[in-house]
Design a protein around this motif. Structure first.
Motif, PDB file in Angstrom:
ATOM      1  N   THR A  34       2.180   5.444  12.544  1.00 35.03           N
ATOM      2  CA  THR A  34       2.208   5.101  11.114  1.00 35.03           C
ATOM      3  C   THR A  34       1.798   3.631  10.943  1.00 35.03           C
ATOM      4  N   ASN A  35       1.841   3.164   9.700  1.00 35.76           N
ATOM      5  CA  ASN A  35       1.329   1.829   9.378  1.00 35.76           C
ATOM      6  C   ASN A  35      -0.082   1.665   9.928  1.00 35.76           C
ATOM      7  N   ASN A  36      -0.830   2.734   9.782  1.00 40.91           N
ATOM      8  CA  ASN A  36      -2.138   2.842  10.430  1.00 40.91           C
ATOM      9  C   ASN A  36      -3.259   2.908   9.390  1.00 40.91           C
ATOM     10  N   ASP A  37      -2.896   2.782   8.117  1.00 37.98           N
ATOM     11  CA  ASP A  37      -3.864   3.031   7.049  1.00 37.98           C
ATOM     12  C   ASP A  37      -4.432   1.757   6.426  1.00 37.98           C
ATOM     13  N   GLU A  38      -4.085   0.609   6.982  1.00 30.39           N
ATOM     14  CA  GLU A  38      -4.452  -0.668   6.352  1.00 30.39           C
ATOM     15  C   GLU A  38      -5.912  -0.753   5.921  1.00 30.39           C
ATOM     16  N   ASN A  39      -6.805  -0.283   6.805  1.00 28.15           N
ATOM     17  CA  ASN A  39      -8.232  -0.404   6.502  1.00 28.15           C
ATOM     18  C   ASN A  39      -8.808   0.886   5.924  1.00 28.15           C
ATOM     19  N   LYS A  40      -7.890   1.823   5.620  1.00 29.57           N
ATOM     20  CA  LYS A  40      -8.314   3.123   5.108  1.00 29.57           C
ATOM     21  C   LYS A  40      -8.213   3.142   3.591  1.00 29.57           C
ATOM     22  N   ASN A  41      -8.939   4.057   2.979  1.00 32.36           N
ATOM     23  CA  ASN A  41      -8.818   4.251   1.552  1.00 32.36           C
ATOM     24  C   ASN A  41      -7.699   5.239   1.253  1.00 32.36           C
ATOM     25  N   SER A  42      -6.464   4.766   1.404  1.00 29.97           N
ATOM     26  CA  SER A  42      -5.328   5.618   1.070  1.00 29.97           C
ATOM     27  C   SER A  42      -4.943   5.343  -0.380  1.00 29.97           C
ATOM     28  N   PHE A  43      -4.143   6.240  -0.973  1.00 29.79           N
ATOM     29  CA  PHE A  43      -3.699   6.009  -2.339  1.00 29.79           C
ATOM     30  C   PHE A  43      -2.876   4.726  -2.438  1.00 29.79           C
ATOM     31  N   VAL A  44      -2.169   4.405  -1.359  1.00 23.62           N
ATOM     32  CA  VAL A  44      -1.340   3.196  -1.392  1.00 23.62           C
ATOM     33  C   VAL A  44      -2.184   1.925  -1.278  1.00 23.62           C
ATOM     34  N   THR A  45      -3.189   1.943  -0.389  1.00 21.71           N
ATOM     35  CA  THR A  45      -3.998   0.717  -0.267  1.00 21.71           C
ATOM     36  C   THR A  45      -4.809   0.468  -1.538  1.00 21.71           C
ATOM     37  N   ILE A  46      -5.209   1.516  -2.224  1.00 23.90           N
ATOM     38  CA  ILE A  46      -6.038   1.341  -3.423  1.00 23.90           C
ATOM     39  C   ILE A  46      -5.178   1.076  -4.669  1.00 23.90           C
ATOM     40  N   LEU A  47      -4.073   1.825  -4.792  1.00 24.49           N
ATOM     41  CA  LEU A  47      -3.264   1.718  -6.013  1.00 24.49           C
ATOM     42  C   LEU A  47      -2.069   0.793  -5.854  1.00 24.49           C
ATOM     43  N   GLY A  48      -1.666   0.501  -4.625  1.00 23.36           N
ATOM     44  CA  GLY A  48      -0.391  -0.173  -4.410  1.00 23.36           C
ATOM     45  C   GLY A  48       0.724   0.863  -4.417  1.00 23.36           C
ATOM     46  N   LEU A  49       1.871   0.504  -3.842  1.00 19.36           N
ATOM     47  CA  LEU A  49       2.954   1.471  -3.666  1.00 19.36           C
ATOM     48  C   LEU A  49       3.505   1.974  -5.010  1.00 19.36           C
ATOM     49  N   ASP A  50       3.716   1.069  -5.938  1.00 21.49           N
ATOM     50  CA  ASP A  50       4.300   1.462  -7.227  1.00 21.49           C
ATOM     51  C   ASP A  50       3.396   2.439  -7.985  1.00 21.49           C
ATOM     52  N   GLU A  51       2.119   2.091  -8.072  1.00 22.83           N
ATOM     53  CA  GLU A  51       1.166   2.958  -8.765  1.00 22.83           C
ATOM     54  C   GLU A  51       1.025   4.308  -8.044  1.00 22.83           C
ATOM     55  N   ALA A  52       1.099   4.269  -6.729  1.00 24.75           N
ATOM     56  CA  ALA A  52       1.002   5.511  -5.963  1.00 24.75           C
ATOM     57  C   ALA A  52       2.176   6.432  -6.287  1.00 24.75           C
ATOM     58  N   PHE A  53       3.372   5.841  -6.418  1.00 25.01           N
ATOM     59  CA  PHE A  53       4.550   6.634  -6.810  1.00 25.01           C
ATOM     60  C   PHE A  53       4.334   7.259  -8.195  1.00 25.01           C
ATOM     61  N   LEU A  54       3.793   6.465  -9.111  1.00 24.78           N
ATOM     62  CA  LEU A  54       3.540   6.973 -10.465  1.00 24.78           C
ATOM     63  C   LEU A  54       2.515   8.112 -10.460  1.00 24.78           C
ATOM     64  N   GLU A  55       1.458   7.936  -9.682  1.00 26.94           N
ATOM     65  CA  GLU A  55       0.416   8.966  -9.563  1.00 26.94           C
ATOM     66  C   GLU A  55       1.024  10.255  -9.000  1.00 26.94           C
ATOM     67  N   ALA A  56       1.879  10.086  -7.995  1.00 27.59           N
ATOM     68  CA  ALA A  56       2.550  11.251  -7.397  1.00 27.59           C
ATOM     69  C   ALA A  56       3.423  11.947  -8.442  1.00 27.59           C
ATOM     70  N   GLU A  57       4.150  11.150  -9.227  1.00 31.63           N
ATOM     71  CA  GLU A  57       5.040  11.731 -10.231  1.00 31.63           C
ATOM     72  C   GLU A  57       4.244  12.488 -11.289  1.00 31.63           C
ATOM     73  N   SER A  58       3.135  11.891 -11.686  1.00 29.37           N
ATOM     74  CA  SER A  58       2.299  12.532 -12.701  1.00 29.37           C
ATOM     75  C   SER A  58       1.737  13.864 -12.193  1.00 29.37           C
ATOM     76  N   LEU A  59       1.254  13.849 -10.943  1.00 30.69           N
ATOM     77  CA  LEU A  59       0.749  15.098 -10.343  1.00 30.69           C
ATOM     78  C   LEU A  59       1.859  16.131 -10.220  1.00 30.69           C
TER      79      LEU A  59
END
Lengths: 282, 282
Positions: free
Chosen positions: A225-250
């Motif tokens: 884990t902690n392996n996504d730093e250079n990847k286009n993950s939802f967290v690296t692009i949106l940040g953790l808070d926004e990613a939580f919101l996106e997850a909640e909306s979905l």
């Protein structure tokens, strides 16, 4: 899912030959476990509409797990994620070598279609299942997603392109798992509905995975884990808070769609989603 | 074979996406040419028994070429043969990178089954073809052969084990090509006869390839030659003279078996074998 687990262990790809470790290599990552989330989706749909077909459905669920497992083996290769750990075990290129990992993956990819070609269904259903798995798990599905993921490492994508990436890399095979369940029980209209539902479920799954990557230790996850730093993950692009919101909306959208499902399907899906979330927390 | 070549160029795997080179990568080695020996075998059988089915048969011949091409891409990888050249072109990992080569191979492997699932045959025939390709081109066929080849590099095998190696690595897919032709035209008994014939033809093919590896330059072959020193080739195990004798003995057996074939099949096979031998000499 214990019955499916037993089925899988009784149907491991067998290959006796002069090669001393080939059979072990093709079986290793299948035996190592994993959440069996995709098989559970297919089997949930079959259980909801025709529980008598569950025995046959194991073959199709197994084919999906074979394809998924090959993709993990190749994703973990040194040229890609270079992961030492998967499903709590050393990866194949660590345990054996790169050649073995590449070839074990290749063998499992093709074997998924061999299994479907022999599954206890009509030829019509076999062909439908094969088409679905190949279309979503290959050229313009999972493999394309992985190619986009690797190519854009260290290059930042827009959130729309991140969704394209993960729709292909993760969501299409999850959507196909649900749809293949509907194909087996002959529910053609449901198949399309579940496919669309599955794409959103797959994206939610991926966002959760991205969140866990930064909040969970490798030991907890059974993989690096902690392996996504250079990847286009939802967290690296949106940040953790926004990613939580996106997850909640979905999740809210999915809950609304589930409301429209038959009672028996609702019951199956809710059981397996709860089960899946629990596994993720452990 | 010009018609098949046109068919292939009109049916290249298409993939428009945000990835700038993925589509080019999956198409590159297909466009680069090659002898199309396996497609020619399948099409020869169909031409002999039902030339009206040749249009449909192109789809199946193409699926075999897709599987064969993926295997070349993976065999050429740095972890395996580390070949810079294939079909007269730079290999994919040289032109792009390892990730692209691995994934292009994966995509073509799965795409072969997608093509068969959509081929213009009955579902019965589609399933038979898929089963045949998967069984001979995967876990206990081509992939096993490649695994044995790589594992026993630098370790000397007995001639019997060398035959096991090349039966799996090369002969089974060649045998399947003939058998799939017979499946398409509905000649069930012929399918088994041609499979056995194809295994021997495949071994002969491999011996010739091993001989050419030591007698031909890389430029002539369009791929890296003199590359088998540490491999269990028929030449390294038997020596060049014995390899020639083995080839002659196999050729004589094949000639006798051809004698028992229908006139139309004899005619097709002899045409394409002459064609193939000529290509090898160029």
């Amino acid at each position: 899912m214990q019955n499916f687990e037993n089925f899988l262990l009784n149907h491991l790809p067998a290959s006796k030959s002069i090669h001393p470790t080939y059979e072990e290599a093709v079986q290793k990552m299948l035996i190592a476990g994993g959440k069996r989330f995709r098989p559970a989706l297919l089997l949930g749909v079959v259980n909801a509409y025709n529980p008598l077909m569950i025995g046959g459905a194991y073959h199709a669920a197994y084919a999906i797990e074979l394809l998924h497992t090959y993709s993990l083996i190749h994703d973990d290769l040194p040229a890609m994620d270079n992961s030492p750990l998967r499903r709590g075990e050393p990866t194949l290129h660590v345990l054996f070598d790169e050649v073995t990992a590449i070839l074990a993956g290749d063998a499992l990819n093709t074997y998924a279609f061999e299994v479907l070609s022999n599954a206890p269904f009509s030829d019509f259903t076999r062909v439908e299942l094969i088409r679905e798995l190949a279309t979503n798990g290959g050229l313009n599905g999972m493999v394309l997603g992985q190619a986009i993921d690797c190519y854009f490492e260290n290059r930042v994508l827009s959130i729309d392109d991140v969704k394209i990436l993960h729709t292909n890399k993760t969501a299409k095979l999850i959507a196909a798992s649900l749809k293949m369940g509907a194909i087996i029980v002959g529910e053609e209209k449901l198949a399309e509905t579940l496919y669309d539902f599955g794409i959103k479920l797959g994206l939610l799954f991926q966002i959760q995975d991205d969140i866990l990557d930064v909040t969970q230790s490798s030991q907890e996850a059974g993989k690096l884990t902690n392996n996504d730093e250079n990847k286009n993950s939802f967290v690296t692009i949106l940040g953790l808070d926004e990613a939580f919101l996106e997850a909640e909306s979905l999740a809210n959208t999915l809950l609304k769609e589930i409301d429209g499902f038959d009672e028996k399907l609702k019951s199956e899906l809710s059981k397996l989603l709860v089960h899946y979330i629990n596994r993720h927390k452990n």
